[in-house]
Design an enzyme around this catalytic site. Structure first.
Site, short mmCIF file in Angstrom:
data_model
loop_
_atom_site.label_atom_id
_atom_site.label_comp_id
_atom_site.label_asym_id
_atom_site.label_seq_id
_atom_site.Cartn_x
_atom_site.Cartn_y
_atom_site.Cartn_z
N ASP A 163 15.69 -11.11 1.28
CA ASP A 163 14.81 -11.84 0.36
C ASP A 163 15.59 -12.27 -0.88
O ASP A 163 16.80 -12.10 -0.94
CB ASP A 163 13.55 -11.05 0.02
CG ASP A 163 13.86 -9.63 -0.31
OD1 ASP A 163 14.78 -9.43 -1.12
OD2 ASP A 163 13.20 -8.71 0.23
N LYS A 222 10.36 -14.91 -1.58
CA LYS A 222 10.74 -15.75 -2.71
C LYS A 222 10.45 -14.97 -3.99
O LYS A 222 11.00 -13.93 -4.24
CB LYS A 222 10.01 -17.08 -2.66
CG LYS A 222 10.84 -18.14 -1.94
CD LYS A 222 10.47 -19.58 -2.27
CE LYS A 222 9.01 -19.83 -2.37
NZ LYS A 222 8.58 -21.11 -1.82
N MET A 230 9.49 -5.46 -12.55
CA MET A 230 8.33 -6.31 -12.23
C MET A 230 7.30 -6.27 -13.36
O MET A 230 6.09 -6.24 -13.12
CB MET A 230 7.66 -5.83 -10.92
CG MET A 230 8.58 -5.92 -9.73
SD MET A 230 7.81 -5.35 -8.21
CE MET A 230 7.89 -3.58 -8.42
N1 SAH Z 1 14.91 -2.44 -5.21
C1 SAH Z 1 15.17 -3.19 -6.40
C2 SAH Z 1 13.92 -3.48 -7.18
C3 SAH Z 1 12.92 -4.30 -6.45
S1 SAH Z 1 11.50 -4.67 -7.38
C4 SAH Z 1 16.22 -2.46 -7.24
O1 SAH Z 1 16.53 -1.30 -6.95
O2 SAH Z 1 16.74 -3.05 -8.16
C5 SAH Z 1 11.92 -6.24 -8.06
C6 SAH Z 1 12.16 -6.14 -9.54
O3 SAH Z 1 13.41 -5.55 -9.79
C7 SAH Z 1 12.20 -7.46 -10.26
O4 SAH Z 1 10.93 -7.96 -10.57
C8 SAH Z 1 12.99 -7.11 -11.50
O5 SAH Z 1 12.18 -6.47 -12.46
C9 SAH Z 1 13.96 -6.09 -10.97
N2 SAH Z 1 15.25 -6.68 -10.62
C10 SAH Z 1 15.90 -6.59 -9.45
N3 SAH Z 1 17.10 -7.21 -9.50
C11 SAH Z 1 17.21 -7.70 -10.75
C12 SAH Z 1 18.21 -8.44 -11.45
N4 SAH Z 1 19.35 -8.80 -10.86
N5 SAH Z 1 17.97 -8.76 -12.73
C13 SAH Z 1 16.85 -8.41 -13.35
N6 SAH Z 1 15.87 -7.73 -12.74
C14 SAH Z 1 16.04 -7.37 -11.47
#
Ligand code: SAH
Length: 512
Positions: free
Chosen positions: A35, A57, A173
């Site tokens: 994704d 998305k 999020m």
């Molecule tokens: N499994 C992921 C999180 C998934 S939930 C992890 O461990 O990072 C999705 C949320 O993660 C997004 O809405 C945002 O808040 C955060 N997120 C993930 N990657 C990001 C990035 N590169 N920059 C900023 N926020 C990020």
């Protein structure tokens, strides 16, 4: 036969922040389900016939509902396929990876989980914010800012507890719910002046960090138009950013650089641009087509003892020649009596990998310079072999033929690579490209053919970097200006030309 599923954490975005194990899974998979948060450049590592399925998305707007994703992964594995489910960050940090694993276990499907660097920690790191620090925070708390919307009871966040812990708070999020988050924390007693950082697209070339206080957070986020994916950090560790912000200080941070070379030759440049914080956009323009069943080359290899010089002017010429030599049962000893000349540092390096130190490598990496070096030392009865490209410049053959016997053997042809044409046109239309690099005349010509005459004018807004005189001349023939020509005809020198660009300071100055 049942397949197997790997739930792989792709890390927060920077290409090099995935585990070796994760990469290994990608390389052996038949299907990759990914994704938007996973860096799609990893897909390049997959097997040629691997199936790619994009299931997501925006965070709250899945292309496929979670139930369908679970089913899809399980079904592919039941077909006997090796499946990688590639997820941003760590698979078990708010990625619903736990639910995916449960389904697999329920259906008795073999699976493994490969942890990843979660954005909740890695993202802060690249923003210059240590998530713990002895003077600031001795714990951290990672919280979802996105309440459940499937009708089931939300495990409501204990705002009172969060307002009173001393550790760093990281909300994922959370942008859509920011008002609720900041108000609740303040209401339950958290100091309204607590520093807050918004980190968007963390660890990527387009990372953006905006700071505020808990009280001003909502207003600032609206004003600065902050969108997901963004991490919200609450705590005094945010103040360390001013001192520890290493990533955004990189010389090419935030720059989009279009790299036009033949697919096999651009990796050094691409790698260096990434290391310096830039975003290399790789557009292959040249494809090498080897001349198959090359009887002429075989004949000359059998006659090598007659030759006194061999001239190589490209890495491809070196590779094709030596592969043939080996294939015919010879090795580098067959060249023991021959002087080897190389045009170009990369060519010379490739000759070295074949166990031979080239005898003559002109300081300026062009054919004219090699001619200058050779013209006084070659003798009438010398014989020179030049294995080379069909459409290469004829300069050396022409000049040297006047002095002694020269045999040119065509070993490959470089043709236009149309594989990324649509992507290129899309970039020209929609992206803000800062630089474009040209490392040979043929890449210039092929590139212009790819974008079409009507688009050439758009290049006037982009800084054009050329590798040397001949390439610059070709650029000018298209009525374009060369912004900078590298001092030496090497990739390293091209990189210097870009990173020393005095207008390339990260001050928000538009570079085009
Ligand atoms: N499994 C992921 C999180 C998934 S939930 C992890 O461990 O990072 C999705 C949320 O993660 C997004 O809405 C945002 O808040 C955060 N997120 C993930 N990657 C990001 C990035 N590169 N920059 C900023 N926020 C990020």
């Amino acid at each position: 036969m049942k397949g197997k599923v790997y739930l792989v954490g792709a890390g927060p975005g920077d290409y090099k922040l995935m585990t070796l194990k994760g990469l290994e899974c990608i390389r052996k998979s038949d299907v990759i389900v990914y994704d938007r948060l996973a860096n799609i450049n990893y897909l390049k590592e997959a097997k040629e016939d691997c199936e790619f399925i994009n299931v997501g998305k925006a965070s709250s707007n899945h292309l496929l509902p979670q139930g369908d994703i679970n089913r899809l992964i399980a079904d592919k594995a039941l077909e006997g396929k090796v499946v990688t489910r590639l997820k941003g960050g760590d698979p078990y940090v708010f990625g619903r990876g736990g639910e995916e694993a449960e389904i697999l276990r329920n259906e008795n499907i073999d699976f493994e989980v490969v942890p990843g660097i979660t954005s909740a920690i890695g993202g802060l790191c690249y923003a210059g914010i240590p998530i713990t620090h002895r003077d600031h925070a001795s714990s951290f708390h990672v919280i979802t800012g996105h309440p459940r919307n499937d009708g089931k009871e939300t495990k409501e966040i204990d705002w009172k507890a969060l307002a009173h812990v001393k550790g760093t708070l990281v909300f994922l999020m959370g942008i859509a719910n920011l008002k609720h988050i900041s108000e609740n924390l303040i209401k339950e007693g958290k100091d309204k002046n607590t520093p807050v950082a918004f980190i968007s697209w963390a660890t990527r070339y387009n990372q953006r960090v905006v700071t505020a206080t808990l009280e001003s957070a909502y207003e600032v986020a609206i004003k600065e138009n902050i969108k997901p994916p963004t991490l919200i950090v609450v705590g005094t560790v945010v103040n360390l950013r001013e001192k520890l912000n290493f990533f955004e200080e990189k010389p090419l941070f935030g720059k989009n650089i279009l790299v036009t070379r033949s697919r096999t030759q651009s990796s050094t440049l691409v790698e260096k641009i990434s290391d310096l914080g830039g975003n290399p956009i790789e557009i292959p323009t040249i494809k090498i087509e080897k001349i198959e069943n090359n009887v002429e080359l075989e004949e000359e290899i059998n006659n090598l003892k007659d030759y006194s010089y061999i001239i190589f002017s490209s890495k491809n010429a070196v590779d094709i020649f030596f592969d043939k030599l080996n294939e015919m049962g010879y090795d580098s000893r067959a060249l023991y009596n021959i002087k080897i000349c190389a045009v170009g540092a990369e060519t010379a390096r490739h000759i070295k990998t074949r166990g031979i130190n080239p005898d003559i490598v002109p300081k300026k990496y062009i054919a004219e310079e090699l001619y200058e070096e050779l013209k006084d030392i070659i003798e009438e009865n010398d014989k020179i072999l030049i294995p080379r490209a069909k459409n290469a410049r004829g300069f050396l053959v022409e000049k040297l033929s006047k002095k002694c016997f020269v045999k040119e053997v065509l070993t490959y042809e470089s043709v236009i690579d149309y594989s990324k044409k649509d992507e290129l046109l899309d970039i020209m239309e929609n992206e803000n490209v800062d630089y474009i690099t040209f490392a040979s005349s043929s890449t210039v010509k092929n590139f212009m053919t790819l974008i079409g005459e009507g688009n050439i004018n758009k290049l006037k807004l982009i800084k054009i970097i050329s590798i040397g005189d001949i390439t610059s001349k070709t650029i000018k023939e298209f009525d374009l200006d060369v912004y900078k020509q590298s001092d030496e005809a090497t990739i390293a020198s091209m990189i210097d030309a870009i990173s020393n660009d005095k207008f390339n300071l990260n001050t928000g100055v538009l570079t085009c």
